[in-house]
Design a protein around this motif. Structure first.
Motif, short mmCIF file in Angstrom:
data_model
loop_
_atom_site.label_atom_id
_atom_site.label_comp_id
_atom_site.label_asym_id
_atom_site.label_seq_id
_atom_site.Cartn_x
_atom_site.Cartn_y
_atom_site.Cartn_z
N ALA A 62 61.70 -6.83 46.01
CA ALA A 62 60.39 -6.26 45.68
C ALA A 62 60.44 -5.55 44.32
CB ALA A 62 59.95 -5.29 46.77
N LYS A 63 61.54 -4.90 44.02
CA LYS A 63 61.68 -4.19 42.75
C LYS A 63 61.68 -5.19 41.59
CE LYS A 63 64.66 -0.80 40.49
NZ LYS A 63 65.90 -0.02 40.61
N GLU A 64 62.41 -6.29 41.75
CA GLU A 64 62.46 -7.30 40.70
C GLU A 64 61.10 -7.96 40.53
OE1 GLU A 64 65.62 -9.67 42.22
OE2 GLU A 64 67.13 -8.68 41.00
N GLN A 65 60.38 -8.20 41.63
CA GLN A 65 59.05 -8.79 41.54
C GLN A 65 58.12 -7.87 40.78
OE1 GLN A 65 57.94 -9.61 45.60
NE2 GLN A 65 58.54 -11.75 45.44
N GLN A 66 58.21 -6.56 41.03
CA GLN A 66 57.37 -5.60 40.33
C GLN A 66 57.69 -5.61 38.84
OE1 GLN A 66 54.87 -3.97 41.54
NE2 GLN A 66 54.40 -2.83 39.71
N GLN A 67 58.97 -5.68 38.48
CA GLN A 67 59.36 -5.72 37.07
C GLN A 67 58.85 -7.00 36.40
OE1 GLN A 67 63.60 -5.31 37.17
NE2 GLN A 67 63.55 -3.08 37.30
N ARG A 125 43.71 -0.09 41.39
CA ARG A 125 44.44 -0.30 42.64
C ARG A 125 44.69 1.04 43.28
NH1 ARG A 125 49.13 -4.35 40.47
NH2 ARG A 125 47.75 -5.94 39.67
N LYS A 159 56.25 -8.75 37.33
CA LYS A 159 54.80 -8.64 37.24
C LYS A 159 54.40 -7.78 36.05
CE LYS A 159 52.66 -8.68 41.32
NZ LYS A 159 52.07 -8.19 42.57
N GLU A 160 55.11 -6.65 35.85
CA GLU A 160 54.81 -5.76 34.72
C GLU A 160 55.07 -6.46 33.40
OE1 GLU A 160 57.16 -2.30 35.43
OE2 GLU A 160 55.84 -1.55 37.02
N ALA A 212 47.19 2.60 45.61
CA ALA A 212 48.47 2.46 46.29
C ALA A 212 48.66 3.66 47.20
CB ALA A 212 49.61 2.38 45.28
#
Length: 130
Positions: A44-49, A78, A51-52, A80
């Motif tokens: 999830a952390k890598e996906q967020q990076q 958003r 995405k950013e 959160a």
């Protein structure tokens, strides 16, 4: 336990297949088998990076574009949630109340008999709360 030892970004999305065969120890004949499909996904952390970084590239591209549209560049609104959900808080309060109720067999309590809980009910409430 199946472990992926070589986790790299290049392997994200790669599909692997695993075959499980069940047989008796004394016989070689398989009683059953099943193929399991597994796909390596980023955390999830890598996906967020990712995405950013993608949003940053899009914003840079839009800034260089001749047809600049300000509405596309504004970040989305958003909301959160930073804490536990309302359902979780409510369930916790119900479990705490259940643990505070008297146990079956307590005669000194002023509570009606239908509010006396069994030990098993209290154990379930303590398990859910924990």
């Amino acid at each position: 336990v199946i472990r992926h030892r070589d986790v790299r970004a290049a392997y994200y999305g790669v599909i692997d297949k695993f075959r499980l065969q069940v047989s008796e120890q004394s016989q070689r004949k398989a009683l059953g088998k099943k193929e399991i499909i597994a796909t390596l996904l980023p955390s999830a952390k890598e996906q967020q990076q990712q995405k950013e970084e993608e949003e940053k590239r899009i914003k840079e591209h839009l800034a260089e574009s001749v047809f600049f549209d300000q509405s596309l560049c504004q970040p989305e609104n958003r909301t959160a949630s930073s804490g536990p959900s309302l359902l979780t808080v409510f369930l916790g309060l119900v479990c705490i109340a259940a643990l505070m109720l008297p146990t079956l067999g307590e005669m000194e309590s002023l509570m009606p008999l239908y509010l006396h809980l069994s030990v098993n009910q209290k154990l379930v409430a303590a398990y859910v709360l924990g």
